[in-house]
Design a protein around this motif. Structure first.
Motif, mmCIF file in Angstrom:
data_model
loop_
_atom_site.group_PDB
_atom_site.id
_atom_site.type_symbol
_atom_site.label_atom_id
_atom_site.label_comp_id
_atom_site.label_asym_id
_atom_site.label_seq_id
_atom_site.Cartn_x
_atom_site.Cartn_y
_atom_site.Cartn_z
ATOM 1 N N GLU A 23 0.834 -1.208 0.000
ATOM 2 C CA GLU A 23 0.000 0.000 0.000
ATOM 3 C C GLU A 23 0.867 1.256 0.000
ATOM 4 O O GLU A 23 0.537 2.239 -0.674
ATOM 5 N N GLY A 24 1.958 1.221 0.731
ATOM 6 C CA GLY A 24 2.885 2.355 0.750
ATOM 7 C C GLY A 24 3.498 2.601 -0.620
ATOM 8 O O GLY A 24 3.626 3.746 -1.064
ATOM 9 N N ILE A 25 3.852 1.529 -1.296
ATOM 10 C CA ILE A 25 4.424 1.643 -2.643
ATOM 11 C C ILE A 25 3.417 2.301 -3.578
ATOM 12 O O ILE A 25 3.759 3.242 -4.315
ATOM 13 N N GLU A 26 2.182 1.817 -3.540
ATOM 14 C CA GLU A 26 1.140 2.384 -4.390
ATOM 15 C C GLU A 26 0.931 3.872 -4.094
ATOM 16 O O GLU A 26 0.778 4.679 -5.011
ATOM 17 N N LYS A 27 0.917 4.202 -2.818
ATOM 18 C CA LYS A 27 0.733 5.602 -2.412
ATOM 19 C C LYS A 27 1.871 6.477 -2.940
ATOM 20 O O LYS A 27 1.626 7.542 -3.529
ATOM 21 N N PHE A 28 3.100 6.026 -2.746
ATOM 22 C CA PHE A 28 4.244 6.822 -3.203
ATOM 23 C C PHE A 28 4.271 6.939 -4.727
ATOM 24 O O PHE A 28 4.616 7.994 -5.265
ATOM 25 N N ILE A 29 3.885 5.883 -5.403
ATOM 26 C CA ILE A 29 3.837 5.950 -6.873
ATOM 27 C C ILE A 29 2.782 6.964 -7.307
ATOM 28 O O ILE A 29 3.030 7.770 -8.214
ATOM 29 N N SER A 30 1.626 6.945 -6.643
ATOM 30 C CA SER A 30 0.558 7.892 -7.008
ATOM 31 C C SER A 30 0.983 9.332 -6.735
ATOM 32 O O SER A 30 0.516 10.257 -7.401
ATOM 33 N N LEU A 31 1.855 9.521 -5.761
ATOM 34 C CA LEU A 31 2.355 10.869 -5.437
ATOM 35 C C LEU A 31 3.608 11.227 -6.243
ATOM 36 O O LEU A 31 4.195 12.288 -6.018
ATOM 37 N N GLU A 32 3.985 10.302 -7.141
ATOM 38 C CA GLU A 32 5.178 10.467 -7.971
ATOM 39 C C GLU A 32 6.448 10.598 -7.126
ATOM 40 O O GLU A 32 7.357 11.360 -7.451
ATOM 41 N N CYS A 33 6.496 9.829 -6.055
ATOM 42 C CA CYS A 33 7.675 9.774 -5.181
ATOM 43 C C CYS A 33 8.385 8.444 -5.439
ATOM 44 O O CYS A 33 8.268 7.478 -4.670
ATOM 45 N N LYS A 34 9.113 8.415 -6.548
ATOM 46 C CA LYS A 34 9.731 7.180 -7.023
ATOM 47 C C LYS A 34 10.763 6.632 -6.023
ATOM 48 O O LYS A 34 10.798 5.431 -5.757
ATOM 49 N N ASP A 35 11.603 7.491 -5.464
ATOM 50 C CA ASP A 35 12.640 7.031 -4.540
ATOM 51 C C ASP A 35 12.031 6.384 -3.300
ATOM 52 O O ASP A 35 12.475 5.317 -2.857
ATOM 53 N N GLU A 36 11.009 7.020 -2.752
ATOM 54 C CA GLU A 36 10.348 6.480 -1.566
ATOM 55 C C GLU A 36 9.687 5.139 -1.878
ATOM 56 O O GLU A 36 9.732 4.205 -1.073
ATOM 57 N N ALA A 37 9.073 5.041 -3.056
ATOM 58 C CA ALA A 37 8.452 3.780 -3.474
ATOM 59 C C ALA A 37 9.508 2.678 -3.584
ATOM 60 O O ALA A 37 9.280 1.547 -3.151
ATOM 61 N N ASN A 38 10.675 3.027 -4.118
ATOM 62 C CA ASN A 38 11.748 2.045 -4.259
ATOM 63 C C ASN A 38 12.261 1.566 -2.896
ATOM 64 O O ASN A 38 12.585 0.389 -2.735
ATOM 65 N N LEU A 39 12.318 2.454 -1.927
ATOM 66 C CA LEU A 39 12.756 2.063 -0.589
ATOM 67 C C LEU A 39 11.740 1.117 0.053
ATOM 68 O O LEU A 39 12.110 0.156 0.736
ATOM 69 N N GLU A 40 10.464 1.378 -0.186
ATOM 70 C CA GLU A 40 9.415 0.490 0.325
ATOM 71 C C GLU A 40 9.500 -0.877 -0.370
ATOM 72 O O GLU A 40 9.256 -1.908 0.259
ATOM 73 N N LYS A 41 9.866 -0.883 -1.645
ATOM 74 C CA LYS A 41 10.018 -2.142 -2.380
ATOM 75 C C LYS A 41 11.135 -2.987 -1.779
ATOM 76 O O LYS A 41 11.029 -4.219 -1.727
ATOM 77 N N ILE A 42 12.191 -2.340 -1.334
ATOM 78 C CA ILE A 42 13.296 -3.064 -0.695
ATOM 79 C C ILE A 42 12.794 -3.744 0.575
ATOM 80 O O ILE A 42 13.054 -4.936 0.808
ATOM 81 N N LYS A 43 12.061 -3.013 1.389
ATOM 82 C CA LYS A 43 11.524 -3.579 2.638
ATOM 83 C C LYS A 43 10.583 -4.741 2.337
ATOM 84 O O LYS A 43 10.648 -5.789 2.999
ATOM 85 N N LEU A 44 9.722 -4.561 1.347
ATOM 86 C CA LEU A 44 8.797 -5.620 0.957
ATOM 87 C C LEU A 44 9.566 -6.864 0.523
ATOM 88 O O LEU A 44 9.219 -7.986 0.905
ATOM 89 N N ASN A 45 10.622 -6.675 -0.221
ATOM 90 C CA ASN A 45 11.437 -7.786 -0.690
ATOM 91 C C ASN A 45 12.073 -8.539 0.481
ATOM 92 O O ASN A 45 12.099 -9.773 0.495
ATOM 93 N N ILE A 46 12.561 -7.813 1.473
ATOM 94 C CA ILE A 46 13.178 -8.453 2.639
ATOM 95 C C ILE A 46 12.121 -9.268 3.395
ATOM 96 O O ILE A 46 12.391 -10.395 3.821
ATOM 97 N N TYR A 47 10.926 -8.707 3.536
ATOM 98 C CA TYR A 47 9.843 -9.455 4.183
ATOM 99 C C TYR A 47 9.509 -10.719 3.394
ATOM 100 O O TYR A 47 9.266 -11.781 3.975
#
Length: 135
Positions: A23-47
């Motif tokens: 959900e955080g990734i989707e939110k950041f993408i919708s806000l055009e915050c690519k870097d923040e979305a990528n950081l959330e993707k890293i966390k998701l990947n670790i989980y």
């Protein structure tokens, strides 16, 4: 059985955190915050990684049988905890190299991986101990 309750509660907690990151990734993408979305993707990947290795650990210890005994319950803890040493070891090395060369972005990425792994480890220990007490 304690082992089944641990698997259920811990897996549910992992899924909830993964959903939160999605959900955080989707939110950041919708806000055009690519870097923040990528950081959330890293966390998701670790989980996702540690969710998979928990399933592997569980299968290794219980092998399709859900027979509970104290020894197997403790063995599950040991087997899974080994992954928290093995997997992050490369991240620690990468962090040290990046820090040595002044690569800030790489340091941030490796630090996020390590912090997230520690968060997951703490979450598991909490669930493990709760089920041990409840019995």
């Amino acid at each position: 059985m304690r082992n089944e309750k641990l698997k259920e509660s811990y897996s549910e907690a992992l899924k909830n955190k993964q959903q939160m990151y999605k959900e955080g990734i989707e939110k950041f993408i919708s806000l055009e915050c690519k870097d923040e979305a990528n950081l959330e993707k890293i966390k998701l990947n670790i989980y996702s990684i540690f969710s998979s290795v928990f399933d592997i650990s569980y299968k290794k210890v219980y092998g399709g049988k859900n027979e509970f005994n104290e020894e197997s319950y403790n063995k599950l803890y040991e087997v899974y905890m080994e992954f928290f040493d093995k997997i992050p070891s490369n991240w620690k090395e990468n962090y040290a190299k990046a820090e040595k060369h002044g690569f800030t972005t790489e340091c941030i990425i490796e630090e996020i991986k390590l912090t997230t792994a520690n968060e997951i480890k703490d979450m598991f220990i909490k669930h493990y101990n709760e089920q041990k007490i409840i019995g």
